[in-house]
Design a protein around this motif. Sequence first.
Motif, PDB file in Angstrom:
ATOM      1  N   PRO A 268      61.858  97.640  43.387  1.00  0.00           N
ATOM      2  CA  PRO A 268      60.415  97.953  43.389  1.00  0.00           C
ATOM      3  C   PRO A 268      59.834  97.969  41.986  1.00  0.00           C
ATOM      4  CG  PRO A 268      61.671  99.580  44.643  1.00  0.00           C
ATOM      5  CD  PRO A 268      62.664  98.714  43.956  1.00  0.00           C
ATOM      6  N   SER A 269      60.697  98.211  40.993  1.00  0.00           N
ATOM      7  CA  SER A 269      60.220  98.240  39.602  1.00  0.00           C
ATOM      8  C   SER A 269      59.916  96.857  39.058  1.00  0.00           C
ATOM      9  CB  SER A 269      61.276  98.909  38.718  1.00  0.00           C
ATOM     10  OG  SER A 269      62.489  98.184  38.805  1.00  0.00           O
ATOM     11  N   CYS A 270      60.349  95.827  39.768  1.00  0.00           N
ATOM     12  CA  CYS A 270      60.073  94.467  39.303  1.00  0.00           C
ATOM     13  C   CYS A 270      58.671  94.069  39.753  1.00  0.00           C
ATOM     14  CB  CYS A 270      61.125  93.518  39.878  1.00  0.00           C
ATOM     15  SG  CYS A 270      60.904  91.814  39.355  1.00  0.00           S
ATOM     16  N   GLN A 271      57.772  94.041  38.806  1.00  0.00           N
ATOM     17  CA  GLN A 271      56.357  93.801  39.106  1.00  0.00           C
ATOM     18  C   GLN A 271      55.841  92.656  38.249  1.00  0.00           C
ATOM     19  OE1 GLN A 271      54.347  95.430  41.299  1.00  0.00           O
ATOM     20  NE2 GLN A 271      55.994  96.756  42.029  1.00  0.00           N
ATOM     21  N   PRO A 272      54.753  92.008  38.640  1.00  0.00           N
ATOM     22  CA  PRO A 272      54.139  91.033  37.751  1.00  0.00           C
ATOM     23  C   PRO A 272      53.729  91.704  36.447  1.00  0.00           C
ATOM     24  CG  PRO A 272      53.176  90.921  39.936  1.00  0.00           C
ATOM     25  CD  PRO A 272      54.045  92.139  39.911  1.00  0.00           C
ATOM     26  N   PRO A 273      53.722  91.035  35.304  1.00  0.00           N
ATOM     27  CA  PRO A 273      53.964  89.588  35.195  1.00  0.00           C
ATOM     28  C   PRO A 273      55.441  89.203  35.130  1.00  0.00           C
ATOM     29  CG  PRO A 273      53.386  90.490  33.060  1.00  0.00           C
ATOM     30  CD  PRO A 273      53.286  91.625  34.041  1.00  0.00           C
ATOM     31  N   ARG A 274      56.330  90.192  34.939  1.00  0.00           N
ATOM     32  CA  ARG A 274      57.736  89.830  34.825  1.00  0.00           C
ATOM     33  C   ARG A 274      58.230  89.161  36.101  1.00  0.00           C
ATOM     34  NH1 ARG A 274      63.405  92.913  34.695  1.00  0.00           N
ATOM     35  NH2 ARG A 274      63.532  91.712  36.593  1.00  0.00           N
ATOM     36  N   CYS A 275      57.852  89.757  37.236  1.00  0.00           N
ATOM     37  CA  CYS A 275      58.369  89.274  38.512  1.00  0.00           C
ATOM     38  C   CYS A 275      58.034  87.805  38.738  1.00  0.00           C
ATOM     39  CB  CYS A 275      57.789  90.137  39.627  1.00  0.00           C
ATOM     40  SG  CYS A 275      58.400  89.716  41.242  1.00  0.00           S
ATOM     41  N   THR A 276      56.845  87.419  38.368  1.00  0.00           N
ATOM     42  CA  THR A 276      56.455  86.029  38.615  1.00  0.00           C
ATOM     43  C   THR A 276      57.292  85.055  37.798  1.00  0.00           C
ATOM     44  OG1 THR A 276      54.737  86.245  36.938  1.00  0.00           O
ATOM     45  CG2 THR A 276      54.068  86.554  39.223  1.00  0.00           C
ATOM     46  N   GLN A 277      57.924  85.548  36.724  1.00  0.00           N
ATOM     47  CA  GLN A 277      58.749  84.662  35.902  1.00  0.00           C
ATOM     48  C   GLN A 277      60.210  84.665  36.324  1.00  0.00           C
ATOM     49  OE1 GLN A 277      57.913  86.094  31.989  1.00  0.00           O
ATOM     50  NE2 GLN A 277      55.834  85.288  32.010  1.00  0.00           N
ATOM     51  N   THR A 278      60.652  85.738  36.947  1.00  0.00           N
ATOM     52  CA  THR A 278      62.077  85.833  37.265  1.00  0.00           C
ATOM     53  C   THR A 278      62.378  85.620  38.745  1.00  0.00           C
ATOM     54  OG1 THR A 278      61.829  88.210  37.500  1.00  0.00           O
ATOM     55  CG2 THR A 278      62.585  87.408  35.365  1.00  0.00           C
TER      56      THR A 278
END
Length: 83
Positions: free
Chosen positions: A40-50
Motif C-alpha cells: 500500500p505504501s507504493c504510490q505514484p509517482p514511484r509506482c507508475t515507474q516500478t
Amino acid sequence: MCRRRQVCNVYLVCGHRLQLPDETITCDSEYCKFSPRHPPSCQPPRCTQTCWQYRQWPEQYSPNINSLCPTCSTAAGHKLVRY
Ligand SMILES: [Zn+2]
Ligand SMILES: [Zn+2]
Ligand SMILES: [Zn+2]
C-alpha cells in the motif's frame, strides 16, 4: 500480472453458448498495481515507474461441455442430462 478471463461455456449436445461473468485472476507480484501483494505504501509517482499499471489483455476461455446447457436441460427434464 493480473488479467481478466472471459469464460464462455460451449455445450456440445445442444450447441448453445453461455457467457459467464468475467473472472479476475490475480498474480502475486509486488510490482503489479492490482496484486494483493502490492504494498500500500507504493504510490505514484514511484509506482507508475516500478509497477504494472494495466491489466493484461483478457483471456478468452471456451471449455467444451458434453451436455445440454442449463436452459435446455431444464426444458428437457433432468432425466436427459448427461454429465
Ligand atoms: Zn498482477
Ligand atoms: Zn506500485
Ligand atoms: Zn441449449
